[in-house]
Each structure stands twice: as C-alpha cells, then as structure tokens.
Scaffold this motif. Sequence first.
Motif, PDB file in Angstrom:
ATOM      1  N   UNK A  17       0.830  -1.206   0.000  1.00 47.48           N
ATOM      2  CA  UNK A  17       0.000   0.000   0.000  1.00 47.48           C
ATOM      3  C   UNK A  17       0.864   1.255   0.000  1.00 47.48           C
ATOM      4  N   UNK A  18       1.963   1.246   0.747  1.00 42.04           N
ATOM      5  CA  UNK A  18       2.840   2.417   0.759  1.00 42.04           C
ATOM      6  C   UNK A  18       3.473   2.654  -0.616  1.00 42.04           C
ATOM      7  N   UNK A  19       3.813   1.587  -1.303  1.00 39.57           N
ATOM      8  CA  UNK A  19       4.377   1.724  -2.645  1.00 39.57           C
ATOM      9  C   UNK A  19       3.345   2.296  -3.613  1.00 39.57           C
ATOM     10  N   UNK A  20       2.091   1.876  -3.464  1.00 40.41           N
ATOM     11  CA  UNK A  20       1.015   2.441  -4.297  1.00 40.41           C
ATOM     12  C   UNK A  20       0.799   3.919  -3.960  1.00 40.41           C
ATOM     13  N   UNK A  70       1.145   7.180  -6.473  1.00 33.59           N
ATOM     14  CA  UNK A  70       0.096   8.200  -6.612  1.00 33.59           C
ATOM     15  C   UNK A  70       0.654   9.590  -6.330  1.00 33.59           C
ATOM     16  N   UNK A  71       1.466   9.722  -5.290  1.00 29.57           N
ATOM     17  CA  UNK A  71       2.067  11.018  -4.972  1.00 29.57           C
ATOM     18  C   UNK A  71       3.009  11.473  -6.082  1.00 29.57           C
ATOM     19  N   UNK A  72       3.721  10.549  -6.682  1.00 27.49           N
ATOM     20  CA  UNK A  72       4.599  10.898  -7.804  1.00 27.49           C
ATOM     21  C   UNK A  72       3.796  11.469  -8.968  1.00 27.49           C
ATOM     22  N   UNK A  73       2.657  10.854  -9.254  1.00 30.17           N
ATOM     23  CA  UNK A  73       1.806  11.379 -10.344  1.00 30.17           C
ATOM     24  C   UNK A  73       1.299  12.778 -10.010  1.00 30.17           C
ATOM     25  N   UNK A  74       0.896  12.965  -8.767  1.00 37.38           N
ATOM     26  CA  UNK A  74       0.420  14.296  -8.365  1.00 37.38           C
ATOM     27  C   UNK A  74       1.545  15.321  -8.460  1.00 37.38           C
ATOM     28  N   UNK A  75       2.743  14.931  -8.085  1.00 38.30           N
ATOM     29  CA  UNK A  75       3.877  15.852  -8.165  1.00 38.30           C
ATOM     30  C   UNK A  75       4.157  16.235  -9.622  1.00 38.30           C
ATOM     31  N   UNK A  97       5.313  21.822  -2.286  1.00 34.96           N
ATOM     32  CA  UNK A  97       6.230  21.630  -1.151  1.00 34.96           C
ATOM     33  C   UNK A  97       5.693  20.566  -0.191  1.00 34.96           C
ATOM     34  N   UNK A  98       4.403  20.603   0.046  1.00 29.26           N
ATOM     35  CA  UNK A  98       3.797  19.620   0.942  1.00 29.26           C
ATOM     36  C   UNK A  98       3.932  18.202   0.369  1.00 29.26           C
ATOM     37  N   UNK A  99       3.687  18.071  -0.942  1.00 32.42           N
ATOM     38  CA  UNK A  99       3.778  16.749  -1.560  1.00 32.42           C
ATOM     39  C   UNK A  99       5.216  16.256  -1.581  1.00 32.42           C
ATOM     40  N   UNK A 100       6.159  17.175  -1.871  1.00 33.82           N
ATOM     41  CA  UNK A 100       7.568  16.788  -1.884  1.00 33.82           C
ATOM     42  C   UNK A 100       8.003  16.293  -0.500  1.00 33.82           C
ATOM     43  N   UNK A 101       7.578  16.992   0.548  1.00 34.54           N
ATOM     44  CA  UNK A 101       7.905  16.552   1.900  1.00 34.54           C
ATOM     45  C   UNK A 101       7.298  15.185   2.194  1.00 34.54           C
ATOM     46  N   UNK A 102       6.059  14.983   1.737  1.00 33.62           N
ATOM     47  CA  UNK A 102       5.392  13.705   1.953  1.00 33.62           C
ATOM     48  C   UNK A 102       6.101  12.588   1.180  1.00 33.62           C
ATOM     49  N   UNK A 103       6.490  12.882  -0.069  1.00 31.74           N
ATOM     50  CA  UNK A 103       7.212  11.894  -0.885  1.00 31.74           C
ATOM     51  C   UNK A 103       8.544  11.550  -0.253  1.00 31.74           C
ATOM     52  N   UNK A 104       9.280  12.574   0.183  1.00 28.36           N
ATOM     53  CA  UNK A 104      10.595  12.328   0.782  1.00 28.36           C
ATOM     54  C   UNK A 104      10.479  11.459   2.031  1.00 28.36           C
TER      55      UNK A 104
END
Length: 515
Positions: free
Chosen positions: A376-379, A383-388, A443-450
């Motif tokens: 689930x974390x990989x999925x 999803x976050x990568x697509x949003x970014x 910025x929020x998504x990048x922090x979440x992705x990192x």
Amino acid sequence: MRRCYTIPRCMRASSYDLEREFGALMGDVAREIEVSRRRRVFCNRNLRMDQIELIGFDMDYTLALYHQPRLEQLSIDLTLQKMIANRGYPEEVRALHYDPHLAIRGLVVDRKLGNIFKMDRHCHVGRVYHGKRRLSKAERIEHYRNQRIRLHLPRYVWIDTLFALPEAAMYMTLVDHFDATGRQVDYDQLFQDIRDSIDEAHRDDTLKSIIKRDVGAYIEDDPKLAETLHKLRSAGKRLFVLTNSLYDYTDAVMSYLLDGKRHAYPSWRNYFDYIITGGMKPRFFAERVPFEEVDLATGEVIAGRPVTRLLRGHAYCGGNIYDFEDMTGVRGERVLYVGDHIYGDILRLKKAHVWRTAMVVQELDAEIEVSERLDQQLKDLELLDRRRRNLNAEIDYESAYLKSLTRLSEECAAAGRDELRRRVDEARAHSRVMLDKLRARLRMIVEEVDALEESIDRAYNPHWGAVFREGNENSRFGEQVSDYADLYTSRVSNFLYYSPLRYFRAPRQKMPHEV
C-alpha cells in the motif's frame, strides 16, 4: 497438454519407489499465478525450456545457498586476524562492531576518497557514505557530478557478489573508526589490505576448511533441491556443474546437499552428466585452458592424462567453453547456465557467447517480502509521484502565463494603455496567488514523498534501500540483471514449480511515450 518424461537409466532400480515416482512426475504443474512471488522464476527475455538440452549450475550461492550472516561473521573474523597478525593493524579493530546492513550488492568503493556509493542505471550516483556518515547533496555533486566516473579504473571496486559484502562492511567501519580517532590512513591501502587478507583466507583454505568441518552451520539445506534436479533430468535434460571451487570443497558441500536425498542417486555426482571444478570463470568463457581430470579419491589433478572427452561419473578441473561444446555436442542457445555472479557467471558469458542465462539472487526473497508488506505504501508513493508531476506541469504553465502577462503589462505602459494595463495587472495578481498556492501544495507533496521514500528505503536496508532500485530508476545492479540474465530467481529449487518444458515469456516493456 500431455507431459512426456524420460526416466534415466540410473533410476531403473527394483528398490526404487516407482509408485511415488509416477505420482511426482504426473502431478499437475502449478500455473504461475498459483506460485507465490517468492518462489517465482522471473523472465527478462523469452526462453523456451523445451529447446534447452543442457543445464549447468554454479555451486556457491547457486546450488549451495549460505547462511549469510554466519558466513560474513566468519569472513570478518578471519580477515581481522590476518590484518592484525600480518599487516600491523591495532588489536582494537577486532572489538569494533561490523554491521552486516552496511553493505548490499551493487555498491562501488572509491578507494581514493574512502567512500562507498550506489548508482542508478544511468551511472548517476544516488547516495554516498564516507565511513558511516552519509554525504550531503553538495558533497556528492562535488565529488561525482563534475566528471564521468570510469568504473574500469583501479580507483573503483564493484561489490557484485555476496562474498564481497564483508569487504564493504569492514571498509566503512574502519574508515569511520580511523577518522574518528584521528589516525592518518591511506584509504586506498586500507581497502587493499582488507581485500588481500580476505583473499588470503580463501587462498590458504582457512575459510573453507572451517566450513568443511561443519557444513550444515554455513550452508542451507534446501529440501527441494534434489527433487528439482531430478525433475529436470526426468524431462530429458542433461545437467552439469561448473564451479570455481576446487573438487575437495565441492565434494563436501554437494555431498551435504544431495547425498542420500533420493534412492536413485546414491551420490551427488549421479545427478550430473558433467562435473567441472576449478573452472576459473570468467576465464572459462574467454580462454582455451585445457581440461584436466581429477582423482575422485584424493581431489588432486591427474597429471599427464589429456582429456579428449567428458565422461559421466568423472570430475574435471579447468577447461573452456569451446572444448566443452565440442565434447558435449551441445552449443549456443541449447545451453542454459545458472549462476549468481553478475560478472563472472552472467555478463561475461552473455557478451561473448549465446548460452542462455539464469541468475540466482538470494536477496530476492527478502526484497519481495518487504515489497509485499509495503504494497500500500508503494502504491501511495506512485500516486504522490503522479500528483507531483501534474503539479510541476501546472506550475510551469502558470509561470509561463505570468511571464506573458508581465511582458504585456510593460508593453501597455509603454503604449499609454492605462485601462488595459489595469486589467492585465489584476490578472497578474491573480496568477501570482495561484502560483503561490501551487508551489505550497508542491512543497507539501515533496515533503510527503521524501518521508515516504525514506521509510520505504529503510525497510529494505537502512543505508542503501532496495538492491534493485536507486531513486526512481533501476540500480546499476538491477539494470545489469535485466540486461544480461534471461531469467532470475531466488534459488534453484524454484524451478520445481514450473514445467521443465515451460515457455518463459518476458512482460511487455513500454517506453515512456507509450505509457
């Protein structure tokens, strides 16, 4: 489709349990969807097993899987002993903790700077450690982004086998220790001393003599290995062993793995049509070293007896692929070789010849287990990568739009079009607000992705992440497996779950423009 099998002559014994044998041979072959991912054989290039006549196996880390933590500790202990006794290293280094998680396959040692790094498939350096300290992005760029890294130079050492992991773990630990204590150290010489000491432990038989005294403590007993080899033979395949280990060690390990496991095979040698030890790969695939016969009683080479044919029940030393093909009568794509060494077993063979290849990657078990647990974390990360990517595209558009409005506002001012300029400036103000909101969301998504990437990486390995990945790309090691291994799996016995006549098909690969 009806399956046809040939029972080898060596199996036709009255004491043999024919009823059990018949049931094993005629049992249904599992479909791939029914095979757990950890037991699957993965395909990079289509391969038809019904066209394979001869299957060869390396021994170490292929037929014989080691208890890795125990073997690494033994290697480290013996290496430290020789470094202290023969090269003047202080006794204090024996008491240091050498964390096995410090090293994975696919790392590169920079002997000049005392660093170890991991690369992606484009040879981009993703992360670097000096000792146990991870270098900053600025340091990484300074050392490895201003000129091409030429891995063939003596400065760099490729950690491409499980046997080499203790070298990397020791190097990181000792660099860290000597830097912390202020001792001046030549990083290049330090690595050379580690490598020379561990090579000496192999060369003088110190390491293997300990393993031979208690094989079960260091080698995994795979209960399905004998059945796997028997199944391949029953389908009419000829089998051979081609290992760099000498006969005495090969005999000790293979006897532990296979002797007495099936009635039809009193000795491990009965499973194989040809046995080649001391093969000196990758020289076996490039040079014309002559075959020499080995005395099975002493393990020594029989001098003065030229080898003109390879006989079942005999063992040989040295040799080369050209004479091997001549004497077996099987060439090219009719041969499948299974090994674990990406360079010595797979890459050099594939670049020079057309034998098919299968690679055993022992770490694959653990990697798949982590991937399944973090599914689930990989999925979520995908999803976050697509949003970014979408947000970056919106920001690019909005930035270009704002620049156009700014230029138009300046032109209005020059032309004295005050009313139009007022409307343009209102649009500019609105565009700036939108751009600020988009950047804040990014910025929020990048922090979440990192944070998510860091968590996922640590689940695989706290220092290096997954063996097969580096960032969004395949690691260099993963790319080599993809390029040169037609098949790959975590152990030889995984072939038991497939028909010996299986048509392995690679998944369709898409280029970015096709996604």
